[in-house]
Write an enzyme that holds these catalytic residues in place. Structure first.
Site, PDB file in Angstrom:
ATOM      1  N   SER A 151       0.694  -1.257   0.055  1.00 44.80           N
ATOM      2  CA  SER A 151      -0.001  -0.145  -0.102  1.00 44.80           C
ATOM      3  C   SER A 151       0.921   1.244  -0.043  1.00 44.80           C
ATOM      4  O   SER A 151       1.761   1.382  -0.704  1.00 44.80           O
ATOM      5  CB  SER A 151      -1.092  -0.173   1.068  1.00 44.80           C
ATOM      6  OG  SER A 151      -2.110   0.930   1.099  1.00 44.80           O
ATOM      7  N   ARG A 221     -12.105   7.590   9.040  1.00 44.28           N
ATOM      8  CA  ARG A 221     -11.395   5.916   8.917  1.00 44.28           C
ATOM      9  C   ARG A 221     -12.623   5.300   8.463  1.00 44.28           C
ATOM     10  O   ARG A 221     -12.133   4.019   7.542  1.00 44.28           O
ATOM     11  CB  ARG A 221     -11.154   5.732  10.337  1.00 44.28           C
ATOM     12  CG  ARG A 221     -10.763   4.300  10.528  1.00 44.28           C
ATOM     13  CD  ARG A 221      -9.539   3.740   9.858  1.00 44.28           C
ATOM     14  NE  ARG A 221      -8.880   2.742  10.339  1.00 44.28           N
ATOM     15  CZ  ARG A 221      -7.733   2.086   9.731  1.00 44.28           C
ATOM     16  NH1 ARG A 221      -7.234   2.621   8.920  1.00 44.28           N
ATOM     17  NH2 ARG A 221      -7.458   1.132  10.284  1.00 44.28           N
ATOM     18  N   ASP A 322      -8.741  -6.437  -5.030  1.00 48.17           N
ATOM     19  CA  ASP A 322      -8.250  -5.073  -4.532  1.00 48.17           C
ATOM     20  C   ASP A 322      -8.531  -3.908  -5.562  1.00 48.17           C
ATOM     21  O   ASP A 322      -8.301  -3.670  -6.432  1.00 48.17           O
ATOM     22  CB  ASP A 322      -6.566  -4.874  -4.322  1.00 48.17           C
ATOM     23  CG  ASP A 322      -6.058  -3.629  -3.643  1.00 48.17           C
ATOM     24  OD1 ASP A 322      -6.809  -2.670  -3.600  1.00 48.17           O
ATOM     25  OD2 ASP A 322      -4.710  -3.455  -3.590  1.00 48.17           O
ATOM     26  N   HIS A 355      -8.083  -4.789  -0.823  1.00 47.54           N
ATOM     27  CA  HIS A 355      -6.780  -4.357  -0.309  1.00 47.54           C
ATOM     28  C   HIS A 355      -6.174  -4.953   0.877  1.00 47.54           C
ATOM     29  O   HIS A 355      -4.757  -5.128   0.848  1.00 47.54           O
ATOM     30  CB  HIS A 355      -6.808  -2.991  -0.580  1.00 47.54           C
ATOM     31  CG  HIS A 355      -5.610  -2.204  -0.150  1.00 47.54           C
ATOM     32  ND1 HIS A 355      -4.608  -1.984  -1.219  1.00 47.54           N
ATOM     33  CD2 HIS A 355      -5.083  -1.288   0.839  1.00 47.54           C
ATOM     34  CE1 HIS A 355      -3.701  -1.343  -0.644  1.00 47.54           C
ATOM     35  NE2 HIS A 355      -4.082  -0.930   0.501  1.00 47.54           N
ATOM     36  N   ASP A 356      -6.757  -5.101   1.962  1.00 50.93           N
ATOM     37  CA  ASP A 356      -6.364  -5.592   3.071  1.00 50.93           C
ATOM     38  C   ASP A 356      -5.643  -7.102   3.011  1.00 50.93           C
ATOM     39  O   ASP A 356      -4.749  -7.304   4.069  1.00 50.93           O
ATOM     40  CB  ASP A 356      -7.370  -5.659   4.218  1.00 50.93           C
ATOM     41  CG  ASP A 356      -7.320  -4.260   5.061  1.00 50.93           C
ATOM     42  OD1 ASP A 356      -6.480  -3.618   4.835  1.00 50.93           O
ATOM     43  OD2 ASP A 356      -8.251  -4.050   5.861  1.00 50.93           O
TER      44      ASP A 356
END
Lengths: 377, 377
Positions: A151, A221, A322, A355-356
């Site tokens: 990232s 967030r 992602d 993505h994580d």
């Protein structure tokens, strides 16, 4: 934190600098909080720099001092792991602009004796890399065996050989990109506006009142967190399942605005818990650095030009679900490396987690990174 | 607004009700603001109900009273268009819970003489449909030639034949879904939290102070707006292009937090202009209704069951770059209609514009809707 160097040593250094930033400001001193794992060998050839993501930190494989949670990449870093303190001297530094001990808006401006707040200079990914290079100078490391990151850490990893072509032998760039797209910028702008809309933000001067813009940062967030997960992953993990409550053990919609759905409860928790460990101004500065990131733009508009001087080998990894930094962004880097004649291996891995995925259990990712690093040893 | 019925008549009715809502509350009276275009024929067989989206309204083909902008679907509705006041009696009502004249949190609770605020009952998509049915009763329309809507309007359009199987001969469902996914709910929850985090929200009781939670609502709108556009569309329209300024006509990054990128400026404008025309509490209530929407859930968990009693023909349209309600969601409705033996035509159209495509120039969509409606005339 043990004294056994394999398990991480927490360190801090104040380097006189000055560091000339992309914005033209000279920053001095440059505070860097970092951790090291393992021992630098005699010819200083086994150093691996790990670069953390937006809300990450130097606690890559040690417990977080606020949350007590394990380091953010214990699956990748540790004895017997691909990045191994038995073999490597591992350095992970809190990025410039962050809030875990490195110079950033929450640290003291020596000229005023007060926190910088919004008078902290705006920084770039390349500025983060330059600060890391100063740290390596301080540690006596001329050349990195590898720089590795996912990232925003991948942005630093790909920026390293472009900025210091002689100082990197290998770069591992995971779930990342060479530039922020309009959609990437858009999500970050929502987050910044959420922080700045909070009256407690007070133009960034909230430190002395001790009452930070927690509500705004939590919303920021929450919005960002959605981009870290795939739609399919959210459906698998939460779907439309309802939150159990004492009065409704099986869950039921409340015809109200409580968190009826598990996904709501999860997101609220992500928002609330984040504000305990992160500084709102740092969030503004680091997202700005990411939005400014455009490696081609730094090299005359041609991404391949970024890599013409480097001798590094590259390893790129993307994940098929992602949608924050999709595979096409990694492929653009691969094409540029090919055009520049740089050796590169690239793999798109399959994962439901979006993505994580790079932070989660991913045995294939570990095999790829392990194989790539060992090929250079 | 002209007196020629082809160009729209703005109307308002207060129906005594009571309307029994899904949440169990009896709402009375039920205020409905609506527009009609064209003339109802002698056997009342040419009525088309248009259903608007989350932030839409009854001004489907007439100028918006606040912004002065043309109606939101002038490309689809008007003389010579697929939905044509020369042929059809067109009804478009502001949905229950909204803020353009129909009962909602900003209207007066007759029991207290003050605005409902958060004491307004939480409503569902089906409640919106029931209120529309009350309006049709009032207008002397027993059966609709068609119900037509996109996005949340499509949720109403697909809910109509499920709720009133005898009253609809055709349903056109565009860029929509039969249920909100975890990701859909997540984005809405971010928006609601942004509104509620604004101290000016005051638990929804901001009407008398005349100082609404504009900053929070703007953030909510910005986050939602990203989901209405495709990544590719954003890249095409904005990319990383910089905002021109008086002192920097070609644009340049400011190393600050101004809107350097055009996408930032665009999003800020979307947020700011939205708060002039929309009520923050209505945003909470309508997003909640959408999140609760699960047509299969209303029918024993089997979507096909929703359609077993209807005689309606269906037309489904999706757009290939719509990631808010992707084609798979339309396809799930088509499969359920097939299972229920209901006639359905379905097309996925190609567009670079994501979810918003249904509001934009889309000649193919117009051809599809026109052909489908004429086949039933």
């Amino acid at each position: 934190m043990s004294e056994d160097p394999r398990f991480g040593l927490a360190r801090h250094v104040s380097l006189p600098g000055p560091l000339r930033l992309d914005g033209g400001v000279l920053l001095s001193p440059v505070e860097i909080a970092y951790e090291t794992y393992g021992t630098l060998n005699a010819d200083a050839s086994n150093a691996i720099l790990l670069c953390h993501a937006l809300t990450g930190d130097q606690h890559v494989a040690s417990a977080h001092p606020v949350t007590g949670k394990p380091g953010w990449w214990v699956r990748m870093v540790g004895p017997g792991k691909p990045i191994d303190p038995e073999r490597h001297f591992i350095v992970c530094a809190n990025v410039l602009g962050s809030c875990m001990g490195s110079s950033g808006p929450a640290t003291i401006n020596p000229a005023t004796g007060a926190p910088w707040g919004m008078s902290f200079p705006v920084i770039t990914i390349r500025d983060m890399v330059r600060a890391q290079a100063m740290l390596l100078d301080h540690l006596g490391i001329e050349t990195l065996q590898a720089v590795v990151g996912g990232s925003m850490g991948g942005m630093q990893a790909v920026s390293w050989p472009a900025t210091f072509p002689e100082r990197v032998r290998a770069a591992v760039v995971i779930a990342s990109t060479a530039r922020h797209t309009a959609q990437n910028i858009a999500f970050h702008e929502v987050g910044r506006q959420a922080v700045m809309a909070d009256p407690k933000w007070r133009g960034g001067a909230y430190y002395e009142a001790g009452d930070p813009p927690a509500a705004g940062l939590a919303v920021a967030r929450m919005a960002a967190h959605i981009t870290y997960l795939s739609e399919a992953g959210l459906t698998e993990k939460f779907g439309r399942r309802l939150q159990a409550r004492p009065d409704r053990p099986d869950g039921a919609i409340s015809f109200g605005f409580d968190a009826d759905f598990q996904i709501e409860s999860y997101l609220r928790h992500q928002g609330i818990s984040f504000v305990d460990r992160f500084d709102a101004n740092s969030y503004l500065y680091i997202t700005r650095a990411m939005d400014y990131f455009d490696l081609a733009g730094e090299h005359g508009g041609q991404l391949a030009n970024a890599f013409r001087a480097t001798k590094a080998r590259f390893c790129l990894v993307s994940f098929d679900t992602d949608w924050l930094y999709p595979t096409a962004e990694s492929r653009a880097i691969v094409h540029a490396l090919n055009a520049a004649g740089a050796p590169v291996s690239f793999v798109e891995l399959s994962s439901p987690y979006g993505h994580d995925a790079f932070l989660l259990e991913a045995p294939e990712m570990n095999r790829v990174v392990n194989g790539f690093l060992r090929a250079g040893e």
